[in-house]
Design a protein around this motif. Structure first.
Motif, PDB file in Angstrom:
ATOM      1  N   GLY A 154       0.834  -1.200   0.000  1.00 27.59           N
ATOM      2  CA  GLY A 154       0.000   0.000   0.000  1.00 27.59           C
ATOM      3  C   GLY A 154       0.872   1.255   0.000  1.00 27.59           C
ATOM      4  N   GLY A 155       0.320   2.341  -0.471  1.00 28.40           N
ATOM      5  CA  GLY A 155       0.998   3.633  -0.383  1.00 28.40           C
ATOM      6  C   GLY A 155       2.207   3.809  -1.269  1.00 28.40           C
ATOM      7  N   VAL A 156       2.274   3.045  -2.373  1.00 32.73           N
ATOM      8  CA  VAL A 156       3.429   3.190  -3.261  1.00 32.73           C
ATOM      9  C   VAL A 156       3.140   4.084  -4.473  1.00 32.73           C
ATOM     10  N   GLY A 157       1.883   4.541  -4.586  1.00 32.01           N
ATOM     11  CA  GLY A 157       1.553   5.445  -5.687  1.00 32.01           C
ATOM     12  C   GLY A 157       0.731   4.805  -6.805  1.00 32.01           C
ATOM     13  N   LYS A 158       0.069   3.681  -6.524  1.00 36.64           N
ATOM     14  CA  LYS A 158      -0.775   3.047  -7.554  1.00 36.64           C
ATOM     15  C   LYS A 158      -1.906   3.983  -7.979  1.00 36.64           C
ATOM     16  N   THR A 159      -2.671   4.447  -6.994  1.00 35.45           N
ATOM     17  CA  THR A 159      -3.844   5.254  -7.313  1.00 35.45           C
ATOM     18  C   THR A 159      -3.443   6.599  -7.917  1.00 35.45           C
ATOM     19  N   THR A 160      -2.397   7.191  -7.365  1.00 32.94           N
ATOM     20  CA  THR A 160      -1.904   8.460  -7.906  1.00 32.94           C
ATOM     21  C   THR A 160      -1.504   8.276  -9.365  1.00 32.94           C
ATOM     22  N   THR A 161      -0.861   7.150  -9.654  1.00 31.91           N
ATOM     23  CA  THR A 161      -0.458   6.854 -11.028  1.00 31.91           C
ATOM     24  C   THR A 161      -1.683   6.593 -11.906  1.00 31.91           C
ATOM     25  N   ILE A 169       8.862   9.605 -11.164  1.00 28.65           N
ATOM     26  CA  ILE A 169       7.874  10.489 -10.534  1.00 28.65           C
ATOM     27  C   ILE A 169       8.483  11.032  -9.238  1.00 28.65           C
ATOM     28  N   PRO A 170       8.729  12.331  -9.165  1.00 27.36           N
ATOM     29  CA  PRO A 170       9.320  12.893  -7.946  1.00 27.36           C
ATOM     30  C   PRO A 170       8.289  12.997  -6.823  1.00 27.36           C
ATOM     31  N   ARG A 171       8.755  13.084  -5.611  1.00 28.34           N
ATOM     32  CA  ARG A 171       7.861  13.424  -4.510  1.00 28.34           C
ATOM     33  C   ARG A 171       7.403  14.863  -4.746  1.00 28.34           C
ATOM     34  N   ASN A 172       6.118  15.083  -4.749  1.00 32.48           N
ATOM     35  CA  ASN A 172       5.599  16.396  -5.129  1.00 32.48           C
ATOM     36  C   ASN A 172       4.295  16.670  -4.390  1.00 32.48           C
ATOM     37  N   ILE A 173       4.270  17.768  -3.666  1.00 26.69           N
ATOM     38  CA  ILE A 173       3.130  18.079  -2.802  1.00 26.69           C
ATOM     39  C   ILE A 173       1.838  18.257  -3.597  1.00 26.69           C
ATOM     40  N   ARG A 174       1.955  18.752  -4.820  1.00 25.50           N
ATOM     41  CA  ARG A 174       0.755  18.957  -5.661  1.00 25.50           C
ATOM     42  C   ARG A 174       0.056  17.625  -5.969  1.00 25.50           C
ATOM     43  N   LEU A 175       0.854  16.567  -6.162  1.00 29.74           N
ATOM     44  CA  LEU A 175       0.279  15.239  -6.410  1.00 29.74           C
ATOM     45  C   LEU A 175      -0.484  14.753  -5.190  1.00 29.74           C
ATOM     46  N   ALA A 176       0.041  15.066  -4.019  1.00 28.64           N
ATOM     47  CA  ALA A 176      -0.581  14.603  -2.781  1.00 28.64           C
ATOM     48  C   ALA A 176      -1.857  15.380  -2.475  1.00 28.64           C
TER      49      ALA A 176
HETATM   50  P1  ADP Z   1      -1.462   3.336  -3.329  1.00 29.87           P
HETATM   51  O1  ADP Z   1      -2.618   3.478  -4.263  1.00 29.87           O
HETATM   52  O2  ADP Z   1      -0.349   2.487  -3.885  1.00 29.87           O
HETATM   53  O3  ADP Z   1      -1.877   2.885  -1.972  1.00 29.87           O
HETATM   54  P2  ADP Z   1      -1.390   6.233  -3.376  1.00 29.87           P
HETATM   55  O4  ADP Z   1      -1.306   6.610  -4.801  1.00 29.87           O
HETATM   56  O5  ADP Z   1      -2.729   6.333  -2.719  1.00 29.87           O
HETATM   57  O6  ADP Z   1      -0.777   4.787  -3.157  1.00 29.87           O
HETATM   58  O7  ADP Z   1      -0.314   7.105  -2.588  1.00 29.87           O
HETATM   59  C1  ADP Z   1      -0.165   7.020  -1.183  1.00 29.87           C
HETATM   60  C2  ADP Z   1      -0.046   8.425  -0.610  1.00 29.87           C
HETATM   61  O8  ADP Z   1       1.117   9.062  -1.118  1.00 29.87           O
HETATM   62  C3  ADP Z   1      -1.220   9.310  -0.963  1.00 29.87           C
HETATM   63  O9  ADP Z   1      -1.492  10.151   0.122  1.00 29.87           O
HETATM   64  C4  ADP Z   1      -0.711  10.109  -2.157  1.00 29.87           C
HETATM   65  O10 ADP Z   1      -1.329  11.364  -2.257  1.00 29.87           O
HETATM   66  C5  ADP Z   1       0.766  10.240  -1.830  1.00 29.87           C
HETATM   67  N1  ADP Z   1       1.600  10.294  -3.046  1.00 29.87           N
HETATM   68  C6  ADP Z   1       1.595   9.410  -4.062  1.00 29.87           C
HETATM   69  N2  ADP Z   1       2.527   9.739  -4.989  1.00 29.87           N
HETATM   70  C7  ADP Z   1       3.132  10.879  -4.543  1.00 29.87           C
HETATM   71  C8  ADP Z   1       4.197  11.720  -5.022  1.00 29.87           C
HETATM   72  N3  ADP Z   1       4.806  11.447  -6.173  1.00 29.87           N
HETATM   73  N4  ADP Z   1       4.549  12.787  -4.277  1.00 29.87           N
HETATM   74  C9  ADP Z   1       3.935  13.050  -3.104  1.00 29.87           C
HETATM   75  N5  ADP Z   1       2.948  12.315  -2.590  1.00 29.87           N
HETATM   76  C10 ADP Z   1       2.540  11.226  -3.279  1.00 29.87           C
END
Ligand code: ADP
Ligand code: MG
Length: 324
Positions: free
Chosen positions: A12-19, A214-221
């Motif tokens: 969990g929390g690796v960026g699947k949904t964000t991607t 994909i960099p760590r980026n506050i706008r994505l969060a």
């Molecule tokens: P998953 O779907 O794998 O569980 P998420 O996409 O929900 O992961 O990401 C987990 C958390 O990290 C979320 O709060 C999301 O907003 C944040 N996040 C994801 N990618 C980034 C990024 N590139 N930079 C900053 N925050 C991120």
């Protein structure tokens, strides 16, 4: 060529949904007809697309169980430019029902998607953080798997388990299943461990590692709290540019290999011009091979740049219906 891409990693929390959400919007910005399937009972991709999961009457639960045709559950996401099959916690019940079925439980999603497969250029499936029956359904339905990965200590260990599952599914039901690519997410180039893990990934997986980082980026969060892809929250942000670059890299790679993900008439009518030009910039960055270096340096400047960036600049696009 039509592709179904599962976005999977049991962590969990690796960026699947964000991607899933941001790649959907970025591919839509390049005029591809995109369907995003939310296959996680947490419904994060649904909420991140601006759809309230609490008031959903139909979604991937009913479609997966064969109670409803796919077309009847789809929602047009605006702003976003893609189509969504939404989900909420009902999907947990669907998974339990699947587990009690004697035959055909792994192929439910594949059959559900079949009637509309040709209506989309790309179908992205956002998987739950587990190697469960929902993830298996998505791997059975998919042509390829995109694996978001955070470059940290246990990342490679988890990857081995996922690759094992992919191999089993290849042998049992879906021999065509490919690795679309491994995507380094939330990358911080100042972190030595991240750089080490990244180097190891490239050593083991070579070309299978996307060049786009994909960099760590506050706008994505913060974009999900506005219910929008980052492209419609801050299109100039490092995060928005990175996902556009990823879309560009995927398109370019397909074009190099063969018939590519075609832009279509239907998609063209749906276009959002500012996003599109940014997408071209993303493709450009890929073509001259500089995006990785560029993102490294941008990511380094990220924390300061982000806090001062304009908050809510939205690409202009004609208002569209929310409900398909
Ligand atoms: P998953 O779907 O794998 O569980 P998420 O996409 O929900 O992961 O990401 C987990 C958390 O990290 C979320 O709060 C999301 O907003 C944040 N996040 C994801 N990618 C980034 C990024 N590139 N930079 C900053 N925050 C991120
Ligand atoms: Mg998720």
């Amino acid at each position: 060529m039509r592709r179904v891409i599962a976005i999977a990693n049991q962590k969990g929390g690796v960026g699947k949904t964000t991607t899933a959400v941001n790649l959907a919007a970025s591919l839509a910005a390049t005029k591809r007809r995109v369907l995003l399937v939310d296959l996680d009972p947490q419904g994060n991709a649904t909420m991140g697309s601006g759809i309230d999961k609490a008031t959903l009457e139909r979604g991937s639960c009913e479609v997966l169980l064969g109670e409803l045709e796919l077309g009847a559950a789809l929602i047009k996401v605006d702003p976003g430019g893609y189509t969504l099959l939404p989900a909420n916690q009902d999907l947990t019940a669907a998974e339990v029902r699947l587990l009690t079925m004697i035959t055909g439980r792994e192929t439910k999603l594949r059959h559900a998607l079949a009637p509309l497969r040709e209506s989309f250029d790309v179908i992205l499936v956002d998987c739950p953080p587990a190697l469960n029956m929902l993830t298996v359904n998505s791997l059975v339905a998919a042509d390829s798997v995109l694996i978001p990965l955070q470059c940290e200590y246990y990342a490679l260990e988890g990857l081995t388990a996922l690759l094992g599952t992919i191999e089993q599914i290849r042998e049992a039901v879906n021999p065509q299943l490919e690795i679309e690519g491994i995507l380094r997410t939330m990358f911080d180039p100042r972190n030595n461990l991240a750089n080490e893990v990244s180097a190891q990934l490239i050593m083991y997986f070579g070309d299978k590692v996307f060049r786009t980082i994909i960099p760590r980026n506050i706008r994505l969060a913060e974009a999900p709290s506005f219910g929008r892809p980052v492209l419609f929250h801050d299109k100039e942000s490092r995060g928005a540019l990175a996902y556009l670059a990823l879309a560009g890299e995927m398109i370019r790679r397909e074009e190099d290999e063969g018939p590519g993900i075609p832009a279509t008439e239907a998609g063209a009518q749906d276009g959002t011009p500012p996003a599109e030009s940014a997408a071209n910039a993303g493709e450009q960055a890929v073509s001259n091979g500089s995006e990785e270096a560029a993102l490294h340096s941008r990511a380094a400047a990220d924390s300061s740049a982000d806090s001062s960036a304009a908050a809510d600049e939205v690409p202009s696009s004609a208002p569209r219906e929310n409900q398909a």
